[in-house]
Design a protein around this motif. Structure first.
Motif, mmCIF file in Angstrom:
data_model
loop_
_atom_site.group_PDB
_atom_site.id
_atom_site.type_symbol
_atom_site.label_atom_id
_atom_site.label_comp_id
_atom_site.label_asym_id
_atom_site.label_seq_id
_atom_site.Cartn_x
_atom_site.Cartn_y
_atom_site.Cartn_z
ATOM 1 N N THR A 176 -26.377 45.040 86.732
ATOM 2 C CA THR A 176 -26.406 45.273 88.180
ATOM 3 C C THR A 176 -25.220 44.576 88.852
ATOM 4 O O THR A 176 -24.568 45.146 89.743
ATOM 5 C CB THR A 176 -27.727 44.754 88.780
ATOM 6 O OG1 THR A 176 -28.810 45.364 88.071
ATOM 7 C CG2 THR A 176 -27.847 45.070 90.241
ATOM 8 N N ALA A 178 -22.394 43.972 87.491
ATOM 9 C CA ALA A 178 -21.171 44.726 87.163
ATOM 10 C C ALA A 178 -20.974 45.868 88.163
ATOM 11 O O ALA A 178 -19.861 46.092 88.662
ATOM 12 C CB ALA A 178 -21.262 45.273 85.740
ATOM 13 N N TRP A 179 -22.057 46.570 88.504
ATOM 14 C CA TRP A 179 -21.984 47.638 89.514
ATOM 15 C C TRP A 179 -21.566 47.077 90.863
ATOM 16 O O TRP A 179 -20.714 47.645 91.555
ATOM 17 C CB TRP A 179 -23.331 48.338 89.647
ATOM 18 C CG TRP A 179 -23.552 49.436 88.671
ATOM 19 C CD1 TRP A 179 -24.450 49.450 87.637
ATOM 20 C CD2 TRP A 179 -22.880 50.715 88.634
ATOM 21 N NE1 TRP A 179 -24.363 50.633 86.958
ATOM 22 C CE2 TRP A 179 -23.411 51.429 87.539
ATOM 23 C CE3 TRP A 179 -21.876 51.289 89.395
ATOM 24 C CZ2 TRP A 179 -22.983 52.716 87.211
ATOM 25 C CZ3 TRP A 179 -21.443 52.569 89.067
ATOM 26 C CH2 TRP A 179 -21.991 53.256 87.990
ATOM 27 N N VAL A 182 -17.835 46.260 90.941
ATOM 28 C CA VAL A 182 -16.950 47.433 91.041
ATOM 29 C C VAL A 182 -17.009 48.036 92.444
ATOM 30 O O VAL A 182 -15.972 48.370 93.049
ATOM 31 C CB VAL A 182 -17.333 48.479 89.971
ATOM 32 C CG1 VAL A 182 -16.621 49.802 90.228
ATOM 33 C CG2 VAL A 182 -16.971 47.972 88.590
ATOM 34 N N LEU A 183 -18.215 48.169 92.988
ATOM 35 C CA LEU A 183 -18.352 48.795 94.312
ATOM 36 C C LEU A 183 -17.754 47.920 95.416
ATOM 37 O O LEU A 183 -17.086 48.425 96.331
ATOM 38 C CB LEU A 183 -19.830 49.110 94.605
ATOM 39 C CG LEU A 183 -20.454 50.144 93.654
ATOM 40 C CD1 LEU A 183 -21.940 50.328 93.929
ATOM 41 C CD2 LEU A 183 -19.739 51.495 93.746
ATOM 42 N N ALA A 185 -15.344 45.766 94.952
ATOM 43 C CA ALA A 185 -13.885 45.832 94.757
ATOM 44 C C ALA A 185 -13.323 47.084 95.425
ATOM 45 O O ALA A 185 -12.273 47.032 96.085
ATOM 46 C CB ALA A 185 -13.564 45.826 93.266
ATOM 47 N N GLY A 186 -14.021 48.205 95.278
ATOM 48 C CA GLY A 186 -13.585 49.447 95.923
ATOM 49 C C GLY A 186 -13.537 49.306 97.436
ATOM 50 O O GLY A 186 -12.573 49.730 98.087
ATOM 51 N N TRP A 189 -10.653 47.051 98.443
ATOM 52 C CA TRP A 189 -9.358 47.727 98.276
ATOM 53 C C TRP A 189 -9.094 48.652 99.464
ATOM 54 O O TRP A 189 -7.997 48.702 100.012
ATOM 55 C CB TRP A 189 -9.360 48.505 96.963
ATOM 56 C CG TRP A 189 -7.996 48.958 96.542
ATOM 57 C CD1 TRP A 189 -7.481 50.213 96.641
ATOM 58 C CD2 TRP A 189 -6.960 48.152 95.963
ATOM 59 N NE1 TRP A 189 -6.203 50.249 96.169
ATOM 60 C CE2 TRP A 189 -5.852 48.990 95.744
ATOM 61 C CE3 TRP A 189 -6.868 46.797 95.613
ATOM 62 C CZ2 TRP A 189 -4.666 48.530 95.183
ATOM 63 C CZ3 TRP A 189 -5.686 46.338 95.059
ATOM 64 C CH2 TRP A 189 -4.605 47.207 94.852
#
Lengths: 241, 66
Positions: A176, A178-179, A182-183, A185-186, A189
């Motif tokens: 969880t 890890a998800w 990533v989200l 980080a998006g 960005w």
């Protein structure tokens, strides 16, 4: 005769205190000293601010408003306030636990009827995408179409899932996280690109946001219709969760 | 690489991360939930459910509405 009564909940106590004015010290009730408390709605809203989703919506409202879309910001603010009040009201009624949304009884139409409903929804979705996609972006008709459907879907979701779903177990923590990484980080960005534009309302070729990158696709009717179909499909997938 | 390409590479990296996690979740025994499981779990509570649906509505507002 003995009358058995359940202990009054916070809202019941609120009702009992009604009419006492400034903390229950009005004439005729002097023997009961009730400490002054904020009014029920304010207390509910304050309790609702503990929900992280409310803060996420408030952040979206802020960033949306300062990037030149005040209407979106106001709508997000209204939903955040409504959700805070609703979550707070429930928290006061059932302290210590957030009640899950009430699932509606499983009434899945079978066979032929289900096929008919699915066909009607698909046809309706295609017509909606074609009609709303034919309006230029940021026009009032397109805005009305999006707000109308969004309001319907959020209102349906507010009342709970469409049908009863089995309770899901605990998710693996590492996976969880890890998800989430990533989200987040998006999102960061995208936020970085937005903040590196000449101004929040001026696009930048050097630091394009997702909106800037999708502009060529959304510049024509067929492109808008296809994107709207994808948006509808995502909405249906979420409503079914 | 100029800043335009670096920015796009960042988006592609995030998309690749999402695809990788989804493949690991659905095609291997790695202890990673699928995106669907994650959304389902998030939508078990009323605030989570409304939050996810509002995020969906916001996407439509952001790209199409005034």
């Amino acid at each position: 005769m003995q009358v058995s009564r359940a202990a009054p909940g916070p809202e019941d106590r609120q009702t009992q205190n009604r009419g006492t004015g400034s903390g229950g010290t009005s004439t005729g009730c002097a023997e009961v000293a009730v400490p002054a408390r904020p009014p029920g709605r304010a207390r509910a809203a304050l309790a609702g601010l503990r929900a992280p989703v409310v803060w996420v919506l408030l952040a979206i409202a802020y960033f949306t408003a300062i990037s030149g879309k005040p209407l979106d910001g106001v709508l997000m603010l209204i939903v955040a306030a409504g959700l805070a009040w609703d979550a707070g009201r429930r928290a006061l009624r059932h302290p210590g636990s957030e009640s899950p949304p009430v699932a509606r009884p499983a009434r899945r139409p079978g066979g032929r009827r289900r096929l008919l409903i699915m066909s009607a929804l698909l046809a309706g979705g295609a017509v909606y995408a074609a009609v709303v996609g034919s309006f230029s972006r940021y026009s009032w008709p397109a805005t009305a179409g999006i707000i109308g459907l969004g309001t319907i879907v959020v209102t349906i979701g507010w009342h709970g899932p469409l049908r009863d779903r089995p309770a899901s177990g605990r998710l693996p923590v590492a996976g969880t996280l890890a998800w989430v990484a990533v989200l987040v980080a998006g999102c960061l960005w995208e936020l970085g690109a937005l903040l590196q534009q000449p101004s929040l309302t001026t696009d930048s070729y050097g630091h394009p946001t997702v909106s800037t990158l999708t502009d060529p696709v959304l510049a024509n009717s067929p492109g808008r219709a296809v994107v709207l179909l994808g948006w509808l499909a995502l909405g249906w997938y979420l409503v079914e969760r | 690489m100029n800043s335009h390409e670096v920015t796009i590479a960042g988006y592609l990296l995030v998309l690749a991360g999402i695809a990788l996690l989804q493949v690991l979740a659905t095609r291997t025994r790695a202890p990673i939930p699928s995106l669907g499981d994650l959304l389902t779990r998030a939508m078990r509570s009323r605030t989570g459910r409304v939050g996810v649906l509002v995020a969906w509505a916001w996407i439509g507002l952001h790209f199409f509405a005034r």
